[in-house]
Design an enzyme around this catalytic site. Structure first.
Site, mmCIF file in Angstrom:
data_model
loop_
_atom_site.group_PDB
_atom_site.id
_atom_site.type_symbol
_atom_site.label_atom_id
_atom_site.label_comp_id
_atom_site.label_asym_id
_atom_site.label_seq_id
_atom_site.Cartn_x
_atom_site.Cartn_y
_atom_site.Cartn_z
ATOM 1 C CG ASP A 472 -2.158 0.777 1.024
ATOM 2 O OD1 ASP A 472 -2.273 1.614 -0.062
ATOM 3 O OD2 ASP A 472 -2.995 0.594 1.660
ATOM 4 C CG ASP A 542 -9.299 2.571 -0.452
ATOM 5 O OD1 ASP A 542 -8.876 1.666 -0.617
ATOM 6 O OD2 ASP A 542 -8.948 3.327 0.217
HETATM 7 C C1 GLA Z 1 -5.779 2.144 2.225
HETATM 8 C C2 GLA Z 1 -6.108 0.994 1.414
HETATM 9 C C3 GLA Z 1 -7.104 0.022 2.033
HETATM 10 C C4 GLA Z 1 -6.695 -0.492 3.407
HETATM 11 C C5 GLA Z 1 -6.233 0.535 4.210
HETATM 12 C C6 GLA Z 1 -5.653 0.037 5.698
HETATM 13 O O1 GLA Z 1 -6.775 3.023 2.516
HETATM 14 O O2 GLA Z 1 -6.551 1.491 0.028
HETATM 15 O O3 GLA Z 1 -7.499 -0.916 1.129
HETATM 16 O O4 GLA Z 1 -5.702 -1.295 3.017
HETATM 17 O O5 GLA Z 1 -5.311 1.684 3.765
HETATM 18 O O6 GLA Z 1 -5.225 1.289 6.257
#
Ligand code: GLA
Length: 724
Positions: A472, A542
């Site tokens: 990420d 997301d």
């Molecule tokens: C980001 C990612 C999510 C999740 C969060 C965790 O927002 O896009 O999918 O993994 O971080 O903190």
């Protein structure tokens, strides 16, 4: 067959469907003559007379003719008043670069680009053109590759300082192409967090139009892509040209319309706030850009990109390998979990047939929310007393693979790492920087930081025996400065960062060839061909709401294939929109990419849990057609209430068709959707209804899409050709 033919001063790159033609002019400027449908030959005279706007034309430097010459790699300051592809600050303070053709070599295959992701392959030919400024001895090498199996040209440039003094690059595009007219619509993909890659189409106008980023990544808001489509071009018909950059950092994608309606398309590292010192003998390699041509509409353009990435860019290992159906813990538990809870969720997932359980954020340091611990990649024993190893063993004992989340490029100010190495964060000394999501970005331009990140990830992978890593990256650059770079090289930081990232990724994917890496950047914030060279799939957004995902996946498919889009079924009411959509629709939409779940299966009803078993089986059985078949967009959520698409296997014997109706309509006729990609000669049975139709009927009359009442109703049809 892909070939590059030299005919006198002309270089003709072609395969069976497209041609790209350039020409060395009398004074050795390099002119662009043509990109489009395959030609048998081209007389340069007509194109040059058109550009020169008259019966006679004079492109000599003395007569300012460069301003009209369609060029391959223009510079600025010697007569061409348009925006240049190359900008240099010479030792004498001038910015001119007078590039003239020196030599050309044609070779089989595709050379790699040092330190950068790039296309590869054998069934292609590459043209290597050397140019030089005689006065400064600055040299530019242009690479052009034409592929046999997809309608794309890959381009890049390498600039070498052949002089005896330092020079500074302030702009070095990967691609520049001058098209003879401006009768195009201009298409870009724009968005925001949870609304990535909306499709925007408008007529090309005089002046500049384009997209760019300066946030350190390709971004949630823009994509390193543009398309030109003729006014009448639709999904299935008409001319379209697409351009994409194989790069994950700050970029510029621009089309500029000049006098007489010529159009200059440019793609490369964003020249704003960029500069690069080249000492004598140093070289700078630009990222690679790809240019595709389609005579079959925007759909044809997208499929040309999909083929290019699948056959010539994505990691070989994962091309045809099965992508496990996964369940990710994020929306199931967020930061609130312990070992027992995770094992219990994993057990429920295993009962549905899920193959991989992913533990998302919250397992390290003392991270109970997003304010702390990034950089401290040691397991939180309060939550996981047996460490990563025991959790992984217990999950794997359930018959699942184990996967884990990391955000390796970041550091929380509240972390042991930051307290030990405050200089490792990108910052400007003396300025109180801003944090975003309570975190700072590690300075990956530094070798010591690269080594730290490599070590942290490899230790975690080893300890957890993970088969999958979600990588990420959740914030933009700000306070852009590096204490490791001298004052006059601070503007090199964003590109050096990306080179550092690529170098770490390269080491990791080599060291862990069996680990499936999935990219993520607050969703799809760095979902670009550069990252896809290392990670075969990327968390698309997301936003897991099925109707929003119709738009996001539709836009993404403009230049990225379904096999790269992470796409999960989540709970209702949806956590981002509050919307309630039917489970069947969430399932049908998530099948548009690498399929998985983002929910707590223990909270589902008995009936829903048993539906999951059928879903997982269907996702597995249809994987090859869904992810690697030809993808055809049929109804656009940007133009109406409905979305539809179909993926068709290469042999046209199987297809998966999805139709989603946004809002319920009263007294509306059910849609009759014309399919694409099927064989008109074959007959197809819809497995879900038992009905059989001729391929021609489905293509030219359509398939009736009658759905139940309620919002977000959908159909998922599996079409199988009837054996003769
Ligand atoms: C980001 C990612 C999510 C999740 C969060 C965790 O927002 O896009 O999918 O993994 O971080 O903190």
């Amino acid at each position: 067959m892909a070939e590059i033919v030299r005919e006198g001063n002309l270089f003709h790159l072609r395969n069976d469907r497209i041609s790209y033609i350039l020409c060395v002019m009398p004074e050795h400027a390099l002119a662009h003559l043509y990109f489009g449908r395959r030609l048998s030959r081209l007389d340069p005279d007509q194109v040059l007379r058109h550009a020169g706007s008259g019966d006679t034309y004079n492109f000599t430097l003395q007569e300012c003719g460069l301003d009209r010459l369609p060029q391959e790699y223009p510079s600025f300051g010697l007569g061409d008043q348009r925006v240049g592809a190359l900008k240099i600050e010479n030792a004498d303070g001038s910015t001119a670069a007078d590039l003239r053709f020196v030599s050309a070599v044609i070779e089989q295959g595709k050379p790699a680009l040092a330190g950068l992701p790039a296309t590869f392959g054998d069934n292609c030919q590459t043209l290597r053109i050397s140019m030089k400024d005689q006065q400064t001895n600055v040299q530019v090498e242009l690479l052009y590759t034409v592929f046999e199996d997809c309608d794309a040209i890959a381009r890049s440039a390498k600039i070498t300082n052949g002089s005896l003094a330092d020079i500074r690059l302030t702009g070095a595009m990967s691609l520049s192409v001058d098209l003879p007219d401006d009768q195009w619509d201009f298409i870009t993909l724009n968005g925001a967090w949870a609304r990535e890659r909306g499709v925007y189409r408008r007529p090309l106008m005089p002046g500049h139009q384009g997209v760019s980023t300066q946030c350190g990544a390709s971004s949630l808001q823009q994509s390193p892509f543009l398309a030109l489509a003729r006014r009448e071009t639709s999904e299935a018909q008409g001319e379209a040209i697409g351009a994409a950059l194989i790069y994950s950092g700050n970029f510029l994608a621009q089309a500029s319309v000049y006098q007489n309606g010529s159009t200059r398309v440019m793609l490369g590292i964003n020249p704003d706030d960029f500069s690069w010192l080249l000492q004598p003998g140093d070289s700078f390699q630009t990222p690679e850009a790809a240019l595709v041509y389609s005579a079959q509409g925007l759909g044809g353009m997208s499929r040309a990109f999909h083929t290019l990435w699948e056959k010539h860019l994505l990691p070989r290992k994962w091309l045809n390998a099965h992508r496990p159906v996964l369940l990710n813990s994020w929306e199931a538990a967020y930061f609130d979990f312990d070992e027992e809870k995770l094992v219990s969720i994993a057990k429920s997932a295993a009962e549905a047939g899920v193959e991989l359980f992913v533990m998302d954020d919250g397992w390290f340091g003392h991270r109970d929310d997003d304010t702390t611990s990034l950089g401290d990649w040691t397991v939180d024993k309060r939550k996981l007393p047996g460490g990563l190893g025991r959790l992984s063993d217990r999950v794997r004992a359930l018959g699942l693979q184990f996967g884990i989340w990391m955000e390796p490029e970041m550091v929380s100010p509240d972390s042991d790492l930051y307290r030990a190495h405050p200089d490792w964060a990108i910052h400007i000394p003396g300025r109180a920087g801003i944090t975003a999501r309570h975190q700072l970005t590690l300075d990956l331009s530094r070798k010591d930081v690269q080594d730290f990140v490599y070590q942290a990830v490899s230790t975690t992978l080893k300890e957890s025996r993970a088969a999958y890593l979600k990588w990420d990256m959740n914030r933009n650059f700000s306070n852009i400065g590096s204490t490791a770079l001298p004052v006059d090289q601070q503007k090199e930081l964003p590109h050096r960062y990306i080179l550092g990232l690529y170098s770490v990724m390269e080491r990791l994917v080599k060291a862990f060839p069996n680990v499936l890496f999935e990219g993520c950047a607050s969703g799809g914030g760095r979902f670009d061909p550069g990252m896809l060279y290392y990670v075969p799939q990327f968390w698309c957004s997301d936003n897991t709401d099925a109707l929003c995902r119709c738009r996001i996946q539709y836009g993404t498919s403009m230049f990225l294939p379904p096999s790269t889009m992470g796409s999960h079924v989540s709970a209702v009411p949806n956590h981002q929109t509050g919307r309630i959509t039917p489970l069947q629709t969430r399932f049908a939409v998530a099948l548009g990419g690498c399929f998985g779940y983002e929910l707590d299966p223990r909270k589902l009803t008995e009936e829903e849990r048993s539906a999951l078993q059928g879903q997982v089986k269907y996702a597995q059985d249809s994987e090859s057609t869904r992810l690697h078949g030809g993808m055809y967009r049929l109804l656009s959520p940007f133009e109406g209430n409905d979305t539809a698409w179909i993926t068709v296997s290469k042999d046209q014997k199987e297809a998966v068709f999805t139709y989603v109706r946004g809002q319920a309509q009263a007294n509306a006729a059910p849609a009759l959707v014309k399919l694409q990609g099927l064989s008109p000669e074959k007959r197809y049975t819809v497995q879900e209804t038992g009905q059989t139709f001729g391929g021609d009927e489905l293509l030219f009359s359509g398939i009736l899409c009658k759905v139940d009442g309620g919002n977000a109703a959908s159909l998922l049809y599996t079409l199988k050709a009837v054996e003769a």
